[in-house]
Scaffold this active site. Structure first.
Site, PDB file in Angstrom:
ATOM      1  N   HIS A 144       0.816  -1.227   0.000  1.00 59.15           N
ATOM      2  CA  HIS A 144       0.000   0.000   0.000  1.00 59.15           C
ATOM      3  C   HIS A 144       0.843   1.269   0.000  1.00 59.15           C
ATOM      4  O   HIS A 144       0.301   2.368  -0.157  1.00 59.15           O
ATOM      5  CB  HIS A 144      -0.924   0.043   1.220  1.00 59.15           C
ATOM      6  N   ASP A 181      -2.953 -10.311  -2.399  1.00 54.75           N
ATOM      7  CA  ASP A 181      -3.478  -9.795  -1.130  1.00 54.75           C
ATOM      8  C   ASP A 181      -4.918  -9.336  -1.409  1.00 54.75           C
ATOM      9  O   ASP A 181      -5.211  -8.831  -2.498  1.00 54.75           O
ATOM     10  CB  ASP A 181      -2.625  -8.618  -0.675  1.00 54.75           C
ATOM     11  N   HIS A 183      -6.530  -6.884  -0.489  1.00 51.65           N
ATOM     12  CA  HIS A 183      -6.660  -5.439  -0.689  1.00 51.65           C
ATOM     13  C   HIS A 183      -5.889  -5.032  -1.947  1.00 51.65           C
ATOM     14  O   HIS A 183      -4.960  -5.719  -2.358  1.00 51.65           O
ATOM     15  CB  HIS A 183      -6.130  -4.710   0.549  1.00 51.65           C
ATOM     16  N   ASP A 269      -5.038 -12.508   3.273  1.00 49.61           N
ATOM     17  CA  ASP A 269      -6.248 -11.968   3.883  1.00 49.61           C
ATOM     18  C   ASP A 269      -7.504 -12.212   3.048  1.00 49.61           C
ATOM     19  O   ASP A 269      -8.591 -11.768   3.430  1.00 49.61           O
ATOM     20  CB  ASP A 269      -6.091 -10.480   4.231  1.00 49.61           C
TER      21      ASP A 269
END
Ligand code: ZN
Length: 369
Positions: A144, A181, A183, A269
């Protein structure tokens, strides 16, 4: 067939502390202090993965390594000096909020440099031929982090730093990043968005994080147009939707690009019990996703594949997903059986939802061909 898999980790990476939180909520006001650690990005998700590798015996089949921290030169290929100075000053001052959802503690700057250093060394091990493939248990994570902005538990772009180090040292021309991931890999995307030498692909839960982000329309800019690809999947997607997306969208994109190295932003995740997302993967999903990228790497770039650890917030379950991925990398199957596998298999989407997801992925795939 077993392969030489290098595994990079360091206890110090588990010592990054963001202070007292309940899940992602800083303690204070109406948020009661938790009884134990509490923070979602807990070292225990990663430390317990390393422990399971050890007690299962898989560690004995891996090339266990640590690494030096990334140098200032390595960092400056990706991050501006002004950002690094701001990060170091806050870290030296004992910590605080470096960005949105990016709390740091004392010494996080040095620990983040080590986390990036593990990723650099994992790539080096594969490019030098010391290992067939590699895994970096990097913490804090990186995907991120923008060039000049920390966010989402990420303070340095581990994968971008490793890519630029590899280009400087080994002169690679085409590197692909596959980010599974749950996200969006917004940091990695933003750093390479106008480049045609790095293909970035993100499979993620749509609208999850950054909040409200889908990304299906974004394909890169300028020279980089067509070298960025987003596969946003609806909440509730399970094993079949992910594998369909991987084989019908991601693998063909990798084959068109012909990378010389594939790096996976390997978050866990999207598993069925993660507290920060709503997907339904299990250990066999991560085994199959890893097999898919390993097979592309073997066909196109001599097997050169590196997995860099990103998110995954279930302390109990991440270790079983990580073990499966690393078993697949190494070609060694341990005696460990995933104690959650059957439960998550039973919760896969029912017939009508599965049909919807299959058509959704098919429609999405038509945009990219
Ligand atoms: Zn994540």
């Amino acid at each position: 067939m077993s392969r030489r898999t290098a595994f990079f980790s360091d206890e110090l990476c588990f010592w990054h502390s963001a202070g007292m939180h309940a899940l992602v909520l800083p303690v204070g006001g109406w948020v009661q202090p938790p009884a134990a650690a509490g923070f979602a990005e807990s070292p225990e998700t990663k430390r317990r993965l390393k422990s399971l590798l050890d007690v299962s015996g898989l560690s004995r089949n891996l090339l266990l390594r640590t690494a030096s921290p990334a140098s200032e030169e390595d960092l400056l290929r990706v991050h501006p000096a002004s950002y690094l100075e701001r990060f170091k000053a806050l870290s030296d001052a004992g910590g605080g909020d470096l960005g949105p959802q990016a709390p740091i503690g004392p010494g996080t700057y040095e620990i983040a440099k080590l986390s990036a250093g593990l990723a650099i060394a994992a790539v080096d091990a594969v490019l030098s031929g010391e290992a067939d493939n590699a895994y970096s248990l990097s913490r804090p994570p990186g995907h991120h982090c923008l060039a000049d902005q920390a966010m989402g538990f990420c303070f340095l772009s581990n994968i971008a730093i490793a890519i630029e180090a590899a280009r400087a040292r080994h002169g690679l021309e085409r590197i692909a990043v596959v980010d599974w991931d749950v996200h969006h890999g917004n940091g990695t995307q933003s750093i390479f968005v106008s480049r045609d030498d790095v293909l970035t692909v993100s499979l993620h839960q749509e609208n999850c994080y950054p909040p409200g982000y889908s990304g299906a329309e974004e394909r890169g800019t300028g020279k980089g147009e067509g070298f960025n690809l987003n596969v946003p999947l609806p909440a509730g997607s399970g094993h079949d939707a992910y594998l369909q997306a991987m084989h019908s969208i991601v693998v063909p994109a990798l084959e068109r690009f012909r990378p010389q190295l594939i790096i996976v932003a390997c978050g866990y995740d999207a598993n069925g019990v993660d507290p920060l997302a709503r997907m339904l993967l299990h250990s066999d999903s991560y085994r199959a996703l890893t097999a898919a990228v390993r097979e592309v790497a073997e066909r196109h770039c001599g097997g050169r594949l590196v997995l860099v650890h990103e998110g995954g917030y279930s302390e109990a379950y991440v270790p079983f997903c990580g073990l499966a991925a690393i078993e697949e990398l190494s070609g060694v199957r341990t005696a460990v059986e995933d104690p959650m596998l059957e439960l998550i298999e039973l919760q896969q989407p029912g017939e009508r939802h599965a049909q919807f997801l299959s058509e959704y992925v098919e429609t999405l795939g038509r945009r990219f061909t």
